[in-house]
Design a protein around this motif. Sequence first.
Motif, PDB file in Angstrom:
ATOM      1  N   ARG A   1      11.784  16.793  32.228  1.00 51.74           N
ATOM      2  CA  ARG A   1      12.551  16.424  31.028  1.00 51.74           C
ATOM      3  C   ARG A   1      13.868  15.764  31.400  1.00 51.74           C
ATOM      4  NH1 ARG A   1      11.807  21.113  26.515  1.00 51.74           N
ATOM      5  NH2 ARG A   1       9.618  21.553  26.952  1.00 51.74           N
ATOM      6  N   CYS A   2      14.418  16.203  32.533  1.00 50.77           N
ATOM      7  CA  CYS A   2      15.675  15.618  33.016  1.00 50.77           C
ATOM      8  C   CYS A   2      15.452  14.153  33.426  1.00 50.77           C
ATOM      9  CB  CYS A   2      16.173  16.467  34.176  1.00 50.77           C
ATOM     10  SG  CYS A   2      17.704  15.920  34.926  1.00 50.77           S
ATOM     11  N   TYR A   3      14.334  13.869  34.083  1.00 49.75           N
ATOM     12  CA  TYR A   3      14.018  12.467  34.426  1.00 49.75           C
ATOM     13  C   TYR A   3      13.938  11.652  33.125  1.00 49.75           C
ATOM     14  CZ  TYR A   3      11.597  14.579  38.596  1.00 49.75           C
ATOM     15  OH  TYR A   3      11.234  15.291  39.708  1.00 49.75           O
ATOM     16  N   ARG A   4      13.171  12.219  32.168  1.00 48.28           N
ATOM     17  CA  ARG A   4      12.936  11.481  30.929  1.00 48.28           C
ATOM     18  C   ARG A   4      14.235  11.196  30.191  1.00 48.28           C
ATOM     19  NH1 ARG A   4       9.060  10.256  27.005  1.00 48.28           N
ATOM     20  NH2 ARG A   4       7.400  11.205  28.212  1.00 48.28           N
ATOM     21  N   MET A   5      15.092  12.219  30.120  1.00 43.93           N
ATOM     22  CA  MET A   5      16.346  12.062  29.378  1.00 43.93           C
ATOM     23  C   MET A   5      17.149  10.861  29.915  1.00 43.93           C
ATOM     24  SD  MET A   5      19.319  14.883  29.288  1.00 43.93           S
ATOM     25  CE  MET A   5      20.633  14.730  28.105  1.00 43.93           C
ATOM     26  N   ARG A   6      17.247  10.779  31.230  1.00 44.41           N
ATOM     27  CA  ARG A   6      18.052   9.721  31.841  1.00 44.41           C
ATOM     28  C   ARG A   6      17.344   8.368  31.752  1.00 44.41           C
ATOM     29  NH1 ARG A   6      19.505  12.232  37.460  1.00 44.41           N
ATOM     30  NH2 ARG A   6      17.647  13.514  37.219  1.00 44.41           N
ATOM     31  N   MET A   7      16.038   8.382  31.965  1.00 42.01           N
ATOM     32  CA  MET A   7      15.286   7.118  31.899  1.00 42.01           C
ATOM     33  C   MET A   7      15.221   6.600  30.466  1.00 42.01           C
ATOM     34  SD  MET A   7      12.209   8.030  34.516  1.00 42.01           S
ATOM     35  CE  MET A   7      11.304   6.483  34.353  1.00 42.01           C
ATOM     36  N   GLU A   8      15.201   7.522  29.506  1.00 40.67           N
ATOM     37  CA  GLU A   8      15.093   7.081  28.107  1.00 40.67           C
ATOM     38  C   GLU A   8      16.333   6.304  27.688  1.00 40.67           C
ATOM     39  OE1 GLU A   8      13.641   9.951  25.346  1.00 40.67           O
ATOM     40  OE2 GLU A   8      13.450   8.362  23.826  1.00 40.67           O
TER      41      GLU A   8
END
Length: 209
Positions: free
Chosen positions: A114-121
């Motif tokens: 979720r941390c990857y997604r948050m930043r990539m989003e």
Amino acid sequence: MNINYQKELEKIISESQRRETVPRLFLHSCCAPCSSYVLEYLSRFFSITVFYYNPNISPREEYEKRVQEIRRLIDEMEFVHPVDFVEGEYCPQDFYAMAKGLEDIPEGGERCFRCYRMRMEEAARLAGEGGYDYFTTTLTISPLKNAAKINEIGGELAEIYRVPHLPSDFKKKNGYKRSIELSREHGLYRQNYCGCVFSRPEEKNNEKK
Ligand code: SF4
């Protein structure tokens, strides 16, 4: 099926070289050491905006130290095509809201995804708004991070924000090794934990007690 993301990236690079274009890339950066090799490699083929957005990092002093290092690195390195820098908002409360209920999950699990997604989003959103040709993240250079998951998230965000995701597995072709050499050359600060409070060495030691 195992996808070779480095090969996928090479195909895209060959195609833009064939067309003699220099695509614009919006590159999420996690820190200076990881960005060093990625910038050395990709700035030969893309004009790049480095986007530093990492609300996961704790404490604030650590965040500021990492921003300072990426700014310094960009100033010091020489690039074939232009590289500029944008700092996102530092909003740790958003990270804690995202991580709620996942605090005890070991590193590399669902909280990290979720941390990857948050930043990539955030990178995908801004890349879409800015009309960039691609977005991607430096995160796949780390041998501790799940490159398949990062590329899967990138593909999903590409559909949502209508901006192509540049596939990557930057640790390939000795990318990780080269990032260590470049970090040495530039005297970069290399942190000993991923970034969030849950990954800090003190926290890990407490877990073992
Ligand atoms: S360990 Fe790293 S990737 Fe995982 S949640 Fe913390 S900062 Fe994010």
